[in-house]
Design an enzyme around this catalytic site. Structure first.
Site, mmCIF file in Angstrom:
data_model
loop_
_atom_site.group_PDB
_atom_site.id
_atom_site.type_symbol
_atom_site.label_atom_id
_atom_site.label_comp_id
_atom_site.label_asym_id
_atom_site.label_seq_id
_atom_site.Cartn_x
_atom_site.Cartn_y
_atom_site.Cartn_z
ATOM 1 N N CYS A 180 -5.406 -27.748 8.084
ATOM 2 C CA CYS A 180 -4.137 -27.408 8.146
ATOM 3 C C CYS A 180 -3.503 -28.500 8.963
ATOM 4 C CB CYS A 180 -4.438 -25.484 9.184
ATOM 5 S SG CYS A 180 -5.970 -25.731 10.490
ATOM 6 N N ASP B 145 0.663 -0.773 -0.320
ATOM 7 C CA ASP B 145 0.320 0.051 0.043
ATOM 8 C C ASP B 145 1.098 1.500 -0.135
ATOM 9 O OD1 ASP B 145 0.806 0.172 2.240
ATOM 10 O OD2 ASP B 145 -0.759 -0.561 3.597
ATOM 11 N N SER B 146 0.276 2.480 -0.665
ATOM 12 C CA SER B 146 0.957 3.292 -0.793
ATOM 13 C C SER B 146 2.121 3.962 0.816
ATOM 14 C CB SER B 146 0.025 4.786 -0.770
ATOM 15 O OG SER B 146 -1.226 5.144 -0.410
ATOM 16 N N GLY B 147 0.795 4.025 2.265
ATOM 17 C CA GLY B 147 1.807 4.346 2.643
ATOM 18 C C GLY B 147 0.427 5.666 3.905
ATOM 19 N N CYS C 179 -10.859 -29.687 7.459
ATOM 20 C CA CYS C 179 -9.525 -28.507 7.526
ATOM 21 C C CYS C 179 -8.433 -28.976 7.116
ATOM 22 C CB CYS C 179 -9.776 -27.638 7.829
ATOM 23 S SG CYS C 179 -8.653 -26.096 7.933
ATOM 24 N N GLN D 37 -11.940 7.643 -4.877
ATOM 25 C CA GLN D 37 -12.192 7.653 -3.700
ATOM 26 C C GLN D 37 -13.829 8.047 -4.484
ATOM 27 O OE1 GLN D 37 -11.485 7.270 -0.875
ATOM 28 N NE2 GLN D 37 -9.097 6.733 -0.797
ATOM 29 N N PHE E 282 -2.516 5.967 4.444
ATOM 30 C CA PHE E 282 -3.865 5.409 5.476
ATOM 31 C C PHE E 282 -2.778 5.206 6.452
ATOM 32 C CE2 PHE E 282 -5.922 2.294 8.066
ATOM 33 C CZ PHE E 282 -7.271 3.106 7.849
ATOM 34 N N ASP F 122 -7.493 -7.703 0.610
ATOM 35 C CA ASP F 122 -6.830 -7.691 1.879
ATOM 36 C C ASP F 122 -7.429 -7.498 2.818
ATOM 37 O OD1 ASP F 122 -5.189 -4.953 3.480
ATOM 38 O OD2 ASP F 122 -5.742 -5.304 1.268
ATOM 39 N N GLY G 130 -11.512 3.554 0.703
ATOM 40 C CA GLY G 130 -12.624 4.789 1.771
ATOM 41 C C GLY G 130 -13.554 4.236 1.992
#
EC number: 2.4.2.29
Length: 361
Positions: free
Chosen positions: A306, A92-94, A304, A189, A96, A266, A216
């Site tokens: 796992c 991400d761009s940082g 499952c 946005q 937030f 995410d 947003g």
């Protein structure tokens, strides 16, 4: 090296499934990206994350620029080598985190000035610097710098914020170093206003990003209003490019968003919940701290695969979590990440079969 491409192989109504091809391999969509904020998915080995079925991880520009710094990571061979992950990474761009974690941040046309939440050192993050950091990290998918419009916002507040994001998107695009197999996504946005979402989309589509994120949302508006926005927002974006809904990770939200045309997600929910003793299952969530599991010899989920479910009982997991053992966080996180990847696999299978989703977890 492969070119970055998005191939849609199956579609049911608005839901799509396909493959994104990158310089670091392929990822199946719809995709859920585990969050590796500081170069690690908490309580997991990178190879264990891959074993859950994850094709891609998310890293965080803000945290990595502070520690250990992008310059150090590039000297050590880039983020992929640094953390031993050879599949795609989206950063991400940082923006937030700067606006949410820093107590003293100032937003101007140039960018965001802020004090580190770690030691108080002052920094300036601009569209150009954010893009440069992501380049140094070696991110497969770079995110354009944006202002995440807070909720609630008036129409005029949302418009002003959206227009700033558009100007920053232009600068981010100009700063992006195009390489085969790498991509940059623009972030739409406009808060909950259809007119603004449409304008933001038009402006960013002109910049011809390799993909687009709907930003947003999941900021306090609630599921009903989020779905209302998603009923129209993806339709403003190109059909042939990936669509990413940022920060959304509740199973019911993912299913609802996929049915409205979203391809990527995410969220910290599976990892954070796991560390707090909450497990996701097809039958709902399980709070393993609850005393009723102290003598339960059954696994979290019988089908499952796992390690937590294959090898251990709910009683053992209850014991580990109650006494604060690290293994408890590891096993619960491993299960949750496996559950989320199984959910995405199930979603992809339904799309391929042309079936409506008849489940919400």
């Amino acid at each position: 090296m492969s070119k970055f491409s998005f191939n849609i192989y199956h579609q049911h109504k608005k839901a799509r499934s396909g493959i994104i091809v990158t310089a670091h391999g392929e990822m199946r969509t719809p995709a859920f990206m585990p969050v590796g904020t500081r170069g690690t998915v908490k309580a997991m080995l990178p190879e264990s994350v891959a074993e859950t079925g994850a094709d891609i991880l998310l890293g965080n520009t803000y945290h990595l620029m502070l520690q250990p710094t992008a310059e150090r990571i590039v000297q050590l061979g880039g983020l992929h080598k640094f953390m031993n992950w050879d599949k795609p990474i989206l950063t991400d761009s940082g923006g937030f985190q700067v606006m949410s974690l820093s107590k003293l941040c100032k937003i101007t046309e140039e960018g965001v000035s802020f004090s580190s939440h770690i030691n108080g050192d002052k920094y300036m993050l601009t569209p150009e610097r954010s893009t440069e950091i992501q380049y140094l990290l070696g991110s497969t998918i770079t995110m354009a710098f944006d202002e995440c419009t807070p909720y609630p916002a008036t129409f005029e507040e949302a418009k002003t914020s959206m227009q700033l994001t558009t100007r920053w998107a232009n600068r981010s695009r100009n700063a992006f170093v195009k390489r085969e197999g790498y991509a940059q996504f623009g972030i739409i946005q406009g808060s909950v206003y259809e007119e603004l979402r449409e304008q933001s989309s038009k402006d960013l589509v002109e910049l011809d990003f390799e993909g687009y994120a709907v930003g947003g949302l999941a900021v306090g508006e609630g599921q009903e209003l989020m779905f209302k926005v998603l009923d129209y927002a993806p339709d403003f974006l190109p059909q042939n490019k990936p669509r990413y809904l940022m920060g959304v990770g509740k199973p019911a939200d993912i299913i609802g968003a996929v049915s409205r045309g979203i391809d990527m997600f995410d969220c910290v929910i599976p990892t954070r919940s796991g560390r707090n003793g909450q497990a996701f299952t097809k039958y709902g969530t399980v709070n393993i701290r609850n005393s009723k599991y102290a003598d339960d010899n059954k696994p979290l989920e019988h089908d499952c695969l796992c390690p937590a479910c294959r090898n251990y009982s709910k009683a053992y997991l209850h014991h580990l979590v109650r006494i604060g053992e690290i293994l408890g966080s590891m096993l619960m996180t491993w299960h949750n990440l496996t559950y989320f990847q199984n959910l995405m696999s199930r979603i992809r299978a339904y799309i391929k079969l042309g079936k409506d989703f008849d489940f919400d977890s």
